[in-house]
Design a protein around this motif. Sequence first.
Motif, PDB file in Angstrom:
ATOM      1  N   GLN A  79       0.819  -1.213   0.000  1.00 35.50           N
ATOM      2  CA  GLN A  79       0.000   0.000   0.000  1.00 35.50           C
ATOM      3  C   GLN A  79       0.856   1.269   0.000  1.00 35.50           C
ATOM      4  OE1 GLN A  79      -0.779  -2.587   2.455  1.00 35.50           O
ATOM      5  NE2 GLN A  79      -2.057  -3.391   0.816  1.00 35.50           N
ATOM      6  N   GLY A  80       2.190   1.088  -0.196  1.00 35.70           N
ATOM      7  CA  GLY A  80       3.068   2.254  -0.194  1.00 35.70           C
ATOM      8  C   GLY A  80       3.799   2.388   1.122  1.00 35.70           C
ATOM      9  N   PRO A  81       4.631   3.437   1.252  1.00 41.09           N
ATOM     10  CA  PRO A  81       5.409   3.596   2.477  1.00 41.09           C
ATOM     11  C   PRO A  81       4.508   3.802   3.688  1.00 41.09           C
ATOM     12  CG  PRO A  81       5.891   5.363   0.903  1.00 41.09           C
ATOM     13  CD  PRO A  81       4.793   4.540   0.318  1.00 41.09           C
ATOM     14  N   ARG A  82       4.886   3.211   4.769  1.00 45.64           N
ATOM     15  CA  ARG A  82       4.061   3.245   5.974  1.00 45.64           C
ATOM     16  C   ARG A  82       4.940   3.247   7.199  1.00 45.64           C
ATOM     17  NH1 ARG A  82      -1.560   1.298   5.505  1.00 45.64           N
ATOM     18  NH2 ARG A  82      -2.198   1.905   7.560  1.00 45.64           N
ATOM     19  N   VAL A  83       4.488   3.924   8.235  1.00 46.02           N
ATOM     20  CA  VAL A  83       5.231   3.887   9.484  1.00 46.02           C
ATOM     21  C   VAL A  83       4.772   2.680  10.285  1.00 46.02           C
ATOM     22  CG1 VAL A  83       5.665   5.055  11.675  1.00 46.02           C
ATOM     23  CG2 VAL A  83       5.597   6.371   9.552  1.00 46.02           C
ATOM     24  N   VAL A  84       5.720   1.854  10.676  1.00 46.96           N
ATOM     25  CA  VAL A  84       5.380   0.697  11.496  1.00 46.96           C
ATOM     26  C   VAL A  84       6.036   0.840  12.860  1.00 46.96           C
ATOM     27  CG1 VAL A  84       5.133  -0.818   9.486  1.00 46.96           C
ATOM     28  CG2 VAL A  84       7.321  -0.728  10.684  1.00 46.96           C
ATOM     29  N   MET A  85       5.362   0.290  13.855  1.00 49.25           N
ATOM     30  CA  MET A  85       5.850   0.356  15.228  1.00 49.25           C
ATOM     31  C   MET A  85       6.341  -1.020  15.641  1.00 49.25           C
ATOM     32  SD  MET A  85       5.604   2.095  18.364  1.00 49.25           S
ATOM     33  CE  MET A  85       4.096   3.013  18.645  1.00 49.25           C
ATOM     34  N   ILE A  86       7.538  -1.069  16.235  1.00 50.77           N
ATOM     35  CA  ILE A  86       8.056  -2.340  16.746  1.00 50.77           C
ATOM     36  C   ILE A  86       7.301  -2.688  18.027  1.00 50.77           C
ATOM     37  CG2 ILE A  86      10.116  -3.575  17.531  1.00 50.77           C
ATOM     38  CD1 ILE A  86      10.366  -2.453  14.669  1.00 50.77           C
ATOM     39  N   VAL A  87       6.691  -3.881  18.066  1.00 54.96           N
ATOM     40  CA  VAL A  87       6.009  -4.271  19.293  1.00 54.96           C
ATOM     41  C   VAL A  87       6.761  -5.381  20.032  1.00 54.96           C
ATOM     42  CG1 VAL A  87       3.716  -3.467  18.646  1.00 54.96           C
ATOM     43  CG2 VAL A  87       4.415  -5.774  18.013  1.00 54.96           C
ATOM     44  N   ASP A  88       7.663  -6.090  19.324  1.00 51.33           N
ATOM     45  CA  ASP A  88       8.439  -7.137  19.967  1.00 51.33           C
ATOM     46  C   ASP A  88       9.673  -7.403  19.100  1.00 51.33           C
ATOM     47  OD1 ASP A  88       9.044  -8.952  21.938  1.00 51.33           O
ATOM     48  OD2 ASP A  88       7.808 -10.569  21.107  1.00 51.33           O
ATOM     49  N   ALA A  89      10.771  -7.784  19.724  1.00 52.07           N
ATOM     50  CA  ALA A  89      11.982  -8.056  18.946  1.00 52.07           C
ATOM     51  C   ALA A  89      12.900  -8.997  19.702  1.00 52.07           C
ATOM     52  CB  ALA A  89      12.716  -6.750  18.646  1.00 52.07           C
ATOM     53  N   ASN A  90      13.512  -9.930  18.962  1.00 52.26           N
ATOM     54  CA  ASN A  90      14.586 -10.745  19.535  1.00 52.26           C
ATOM     55  C   ASN A  90      15.662 -10.902  18.462  1.00 52.26           C
ATOM     56  OD1 ASN A  90      13.890 -12.953  17.810  1.00 52.26           O
ATOM     57  ND2 ASN A  90      12.304 -13.554  19.276  1.00 52.26           N
ATOM     58  N   ASP A  91      16.628 -11.806  18.663  1.00 54.45           N
ATOM     59  CA  ASP A  91      17.744 -11.936  17.717  1.00 54.45           C
ATOM     60  C   ASP A  91      17.302 -12.413  16.339  1.00 54.45           C
ATOM     61  OD1 ASP A  91      19.466 -11.078  19.614  1.00 54.45           O
ATOM     62  OD2 ASP A  91      20.219 -13.077  20.151  1.00 54.45           O
ATOM     63  N   GLN A  92      16.214 -13.187  16.282  1.00 51.41           N
ATOM     64  CA  GLN A  92      15.793 -13.764  15.009  1.00 51.41           C
ATOM     65  C   GLN A  92      14.649 -13.010  14.329  1.00 51.41           C
ATOM     66  OE1 GLN A  92      16.645 -16.379  17.491  1.00 51.41           O
ATOM     67  NE2 GLN A  92      18.555 -16.245  16.330  1.00 51.41           N
ATOM     68  N   THR A  93      13.699 -12.566  15.139  1.00 48.25           N
ATOM     69  CA  THR A  93      12.494 -11.989  14.545  1.00 48.25           C
ATOM     70  C   THR A  93      12.112 -10.651  15.172  1.00 48.25           C
ATOM     71  OG1 THR A  93      11.039 -13.122  16.086  1.00 48.25           O
ATOM     72  CG2 THR A  93      11.520 -14.277  14.015  1.00 48.25           C
ATOM     73  N   VAL A  94      11.338  -9.908  14.392  1.00 48.40           N
ATOM     74  CA  VAL A  94      10.829  -8.618  14.859  1.00 48.40           C
ATOM     75  C   VAL A  94       9.332  -8.598  14.566  1.00 48.40           C
ATOM     76  CG1 VAL A  94      10.938  -6.113  14.566  1.00 48.40           C
ATOM     77  CG2 VAL A  94      13.030  -7.489  14.358  1.00 48.40           C
ATOM     78  N   THR A  95       8.532  -8.200  15.548  1.00 56.41           N
ATOM     79  CA  THR A  95       7.094  -8.076  15.324  1.00 56.41           C
ATOM     80  C   THR A  95       6.764  -6.591  15.157  1.00 56.41           C
ATOM     81  OG1 THR A  95       6.695 -10.046  16.647  1.00 56.41           O
ATOM     82  CG2 THR A  95       4.797  -8.625  16.226  1.00 56.41           C
ATOM     83  N   VAL A  96       6.124  -6.298  14.019  1.00 53.16           N
ATOM     84  CA  VAL A  96       5.806  -4.899  13.720  1.00 53.16           C
ATOM     85  C   VAL A  96       4.293  -4.725  13.613  1.00 53.16           C
ATOM     86  CG1 VAL A  96       7.982  -4.484  12.513  1.00 53.16           C
ATOM     87  CG2 VAL A  96       5.986  -5.236  11.211  1.00 53.16           C
ATOM     88  N   ASP A  97       3.836  -3.551  13.981  1.00 53.89           N
ATOM     89  CA  ASP A  97       2.419  -3.196  13.921  1.00 53.89           C
ATOM     90  C   ASP A  97       2.283  -2.020  12.964  1.00 53.89           C
ATOM     91  OD1 ASP A  97      -0.178  -2.448  14.310  1.00 53.89           O
ATOM     92  OD2 ASP A  97      -0.082  -2.424  16.507  1.00 53.89           O
ATOM     93  N   ALA A  98       1.578  -2.257  11.833  1.00 54.70           N
ATOM     94  CA  ALA A  98       1.425  -1.206  10.824  1.00 54.70           C
ATOM     95  C   ALA A  98       0.105  -0.444  10.982  1.00 54.70           C
ATOM     96  CB  ALA A  98       1.518  -1.800   9.415  1.00 54.70           C
ATOM     97  N   ASN A  99      -0.638  -0.731  12.053  1.00 57.33           N
ATOM     98  CA  ASN A  99      -1.852   0.035  12.296  1.00 57.33           C
ATOM     99  C   ASN A  99      -1.481   1.483  12.624  1.00 57.33           C
ATOM    100  OD1 ASN A  99      -4.320  -1.808  12.432  1.00 57.33           O
ATOM    101  ND2 ASN A  99      -2.858  -2.946  13.697  1.00 57.33           N
ATOM    102  N   HIS A 100      -2.385   2.409  12.334  1.00 56.27           N
ATOM    103  CA  HIS A 100      -2.187   3.790  12.773  1.00 56.27           C
ATOM    104  C   HIS A 100      -2.007   3.771  14.282  1.00 56.27           C
ATOM    105  CE1 HIS A 100      -2.997   7.966  13.760  1.00 56.27           C
ATOM    106  NE2 HIS A 100      -2.789   8.257  12.486  1.00 56.27           N
ATOM    107  N   GLU A 101      -1.111   4.623  14.809  1.00 58.95           N
ATOM    108  CA  GLU A 101      -0.838   4.527  16.247  1.00 58.95           C
ATOM    109  C   GLU A 101      -2.065   4.872  17.097  1.00 58.95           C
ATOM    110  OE1 GLU A 101       2.139   7.219  17.780  1.00 58.95           O
ATOM    111  OE2 GLU A 101       1.853   8.560  16.087  1.00 58.95           O
TER     112      GLU A 101
END
Length: 164
Positions: free
Chosen positions: A106-128
């Motif tokens: 859908q084009g460039p979007r701001v995503v928020m990191i909600v969780d992160a470790n050495d292997q994976t990152v969980t991102v939330d692309a919902n409007h804050e």
Amino acid sequence: MSANALAISKGKVASIDYTLTDDTGKVLDTSKGGQPLTYLHGGQLIRGMEKALEGKAKWDALQIVIAPEDGYGVKNEEMIQTVPRKHFGEAKEIKPGMQFQANTPQGPRVVMIVDANDQTVTVDANHELAGVTLHFDVTVTDVRDATPEELAHGHVHGPGGHQH
Ligand code: ZN
């Protein structure tokens, strides 16, 4: 409101002072200490806000509670995704709460990191503000007719608007 005061309606330019808080009273945004928000009425602001301001006049003050559906939408669980850490390339530090610009279908979007470790990152692309009930404290500081040029452009010119 005097009898001949201009009322906010489609095609009017309104200026408002506002403070936005969440359910806990935490201030999320405010025009205090800055310029009022000046906008062209008729689809520029979130739906719940324009609905509440319709018919209001200069110096009217109001408190508006806007459900997520009429604000920034409800949270879409499909927009919360876990991706490989390597997608973040050289980024040294990735912590919950950080924001990144991501390229999405859908084009460039701001995503928020909600969780992160050495292997994976969980991102939330919902409007804050998705899923947040919005509490607005609003004072109308000005209402005027839009100029034909502003109506043609679909936005406000001059103070608080486009300078061109
Ligand atoms: Zn313009």
